[in-house]
Design a protein around this motif. Sequence first.
Motif, PDB file in Angstrom:
ATOM      1  N   UNK A  93       1.055  -1.241   0.209  1.00  9.18           N
ATOM      2  CA  UNK A  93       0.094  -0.078   0.053  1.00  9.18           C
ATOM      3  C   UNK A  93       0.908   1.287   0.037  1.00  9.18           C
ATOM      4  N   UNK A  94       0.566   2.154  -0.863  1.00  4.30           N
ATOM      5  CA  UNK A  94       1.135   3.555  -0.894  1.00  4.30           C
ATOM      6  C   UNK A  94       0.029   4.650  -1.505  1.00  4.30           C
ATOM      7  N   UNK A  95       0.445   5.573  -1.560  1.00  5.54           N
ATOM      8  CA  UNK A  95      -0.272   6.795  -2.212  1.00  5.54           C
ATOM      9  C   UNK A  95      -0.783   6.464  -3.549  1.00  5.54           C
ATOM     10  N   UNK A  96       0.039   5.694  -4.501  1.00  9.86           N
ATOM     11  CA  UNK A  96      -0.585   5.444  -5.687  1.00  9.86           C
ATOM     12  C   UNK A  96      -1.204   4.053  -5.876  1.00  9.86           C
ATOM     13  N   UNK A  97      -1.355   3.302  -4.916  1.00 14.11           N
ATOM     14  CA  UNK A  97      -2.235   2.157  -4.940  1.00 14.11           C
ATOM     15  C   UNK A  97      -3.561   2.584  -5.386  1.00 14.11           C
ATOM     16  N   UNK A  98      -4.398   1.924  -6.553  1.00 18.20           N
ATOM     17  CA  UNK A  98      -5.499   2.434  -6.967  1.00 18.20           C
ATOM     18  C   UNK A  98      -6.766   1.600  -6.423  1.00 18.20           C
ATOM     19  N   UNK A  99      -7.745   1.810  -6.732  1.00 18.68           N
ATOM     20  CA  UNK A  99      -9.041   1.364  -6.043  1.00 18.68           C
ATOM     21  C   UNK A  99      -8.899  -0.165  -6.469  1.00 18.68           C
ATOM     22  N   UNK A 100      -8.790  -0.648  -7.716  1.00 12.13           N
ATOM     23  CA  UNK A 100      -8.938  -2.010  -8.187  1.00 12.13           C
ATOM     24  C   UNK A 100      -7.771  -3.036  -7.349  1.00 12.13           C
ATOM     25  N   UNK A 101      -6.626  -2.582  -7.096  1.00 15.18           N
ATOM     26  CA  UNK A 101      -5.593  -3.221  -6.364  1.00 15.18           C
ATOM     27  C   UNK A 101      -6.212  -3.550  -4.750  1.00 15.18           C
ATOM     28  N   UNK A 102      -6.937  -2.491  -4.140  1.00 18.13           N
ATOM     29  CA  UNK A 102      -7.627  -2.984  -2.947  1.00 18.13           C
ATOM     30  C   UNK A 102      -8.625  -3.872  -2.899  1.00 18.13           C
ATOM     31  N   UNK A 103      -9.355  -3.724  -4.046  1.00 15.73           N
ATOM     32  CA  UNK A 103     -10.482  -4.644  -4.346  1.00 15.73           C
ATOM     33  C   UNK A 103      -9.967  -6.000  -4.572  1.00 15.73           C
ATOM     34  N   UNK A 104      -8.913  -6.112  -5.337  1.00 12.60           N
ATOM     35  CA  UNK A 104      -8.413  -7.483  -5.473  1.00 12.60           C
ATOM     36  C   UNK A 104      -7.961  -7.934  -4.216  1.00 12.60           C
ATOM     37  N   UNK A 105      -7.131  -7.300  -3.374  1.00 11.27           N
ATOM     38  CA  UNK A 105      -6.850  -7.804  -1.928  1.00 11.27           C
ATOM     39  C   UNK A 105      -7.902  -8.017  -1.018  1.00 11.27           C
ATOM     40  N   UNK A 106      -8.868  -7.419  -1.158  1.00  7.96           N
ATOM     41  CA  UNK A 106     -10.015  -7.964  -0.402  1.00  7.96           C
ATOM     42  C   UNK A 106     -10.700  -9.009  -0.735  1.00  7.96           C
ATOM     43  N   UNK A 107     -10.937  -9.069  -1.934  1.00  9.23           N
ATOM     44  CA  UNK A 107     -11.293 -10.480  -2.690  1.00  9.23           C
ATOM     45  C   UNK A 107     -10.364 -11.804  -2.309  1.00  9.23           C
ATOM     46  N   UNK A 108      -9.124 -11.405  -2.288  1.00  9.97           N
ATOM     47  CA  UNK A 108      -8.062 -12.700  -1.870  1.00  9.97           C
ATOM     48  C   UNK A 108      -8.480 -13.036  -0.424  1.00  9.97           C
ATOM     49  N   UNK A 109      -8.793 -11.977   0.265  1.00 11.39           N
ATOM     50  CA  UNK A 109      -8.796 -12.487   1.632  1.00 11.39           C
ATOM     51  C   UNK A 109     -10.315 -13.258   1.904  1.00 11.39           C
ATOM     52  N   UNK A 110     -11.353 -12.959   0.870  1.00 17.51           N
ATOM     53  CA  UNK A 110     -12.383 -13.551   1.059  1.00 17.51           C
ATOM     54  C   UNK A 110     -12.355 -14.999   0.326  1.00 17.51           C
ATOM     55  N   UNK A 111     -11.468 -15.180  -0.578  1.00 13.83           N
ATOM     56  CA  UNK A 111     -11.345 -16.490  -1.255  1.00 13.83           C
ATOM     57  C   UNK A 111     -10.693 -17.367  -0.269  1.00 13.83           C
ATOM     58  N   UNK A 112      -9.820 -16.672   0.708  1.00 16.15           N
ATOM     59  CA  UNK A 112      -9.137 -17.549   1.747  1.00 16.15           C
ATOM     60  C   UNK A 112      -9.415 -17.548   3.062  1.00 16.15           C
ATOM     61  N   UNK A 113     -10.852 -17.263   3.157  1.00 14.55           N
ATOM     62  CA  UNK A 113     -11.541 -17.394   4.261  1.00 14.55           C
ATOM     63  C   UNK A 113     -11.163 -16.549   5.320  1.00 14.55           C
ATOM     64  N   UNK A 114     -10.323 -15.383   5.285  1.00  9.03           N
ATOM     65  CA  UNK A 114      -9.851 -14.466   6.272  1.00  9.03           C
ATOM     66  C   UNK A 114     -10.777 -13.418   6.590  1.00  9.03           C
ATOM     67  N   UNK A 115     -11.814 -12.976   5.771  1.00  3.57           N
ATOM     68  CA  UNK A 115     -12.781 -12.125   6.072  1.00  3.57           C
ATOM     69  C   UNK A 115     -14.008 -12.713   5.486  1.00  3.57           C
ATOM     70  N   UNK A 116     -15.244 -12.207   6.031  1.00  4.31           N
ATOM     71  CA  UNK A 116     -16.402 -12.624   5.513  1.00  4.31           C
ATOM     72  C   UNK A 116     -16.975 -11.540   4.319  1.00  4.31           C
ATOM     73  N   UNK A 117     -17.970 -12.264   3.492  1.00  4.58           N
ATOM     74  CA  UNK A 117     -18.521 -11.213   2.580  1.00  4.58           C
ATOM     75  C   UNK A 117     -19.151  -9.937   3.255  1.00  4.58           C
TER      76      UNK A 117
END
Length: 149
Positions: A88-112
Amino acid sequence: MSSNIADLIEDYILTRLAEQQTGQVELRRTDIADEISCAPSQISYVLNTRFTHDKGFSVESRRGLGGFIRVVRVPLKNIIYQEMLDKLDADTDFMEIKAMLHYLIQHQMISTRECSLLLQTVKSAYENMPPEPRLKLVRALFNTLAELS
């Protein structure tokens, strides 16, 4: 090196690690070598290939008299969150954050549900905040997830 010896060394270390409540074990190369009848270099090979940071381990090794090997099991979740925070840095775009969150869902680290709330928060931050305060908010969110996991 014979995978049989490597397997024996790995099993020996994992068994000793499992016997400890602390998630870490301190061993001596000579004890392992005597127990398994192998060379110390074979132990080093196993430590370098099977007890890596990516596999959830931290290894500290000191050679010589009084030398030791300390193997610590590091929860993979901690490693994943740390890698995300590092990206994460000031240039990280929204789609990268979205991809990180989807990774966390896929690996059952967070709920939907948690993902939906985080996505709405982050989306709003991207629409309404300048880069530095937005980065601070996103980092705080990921730090909170890491602390609560």
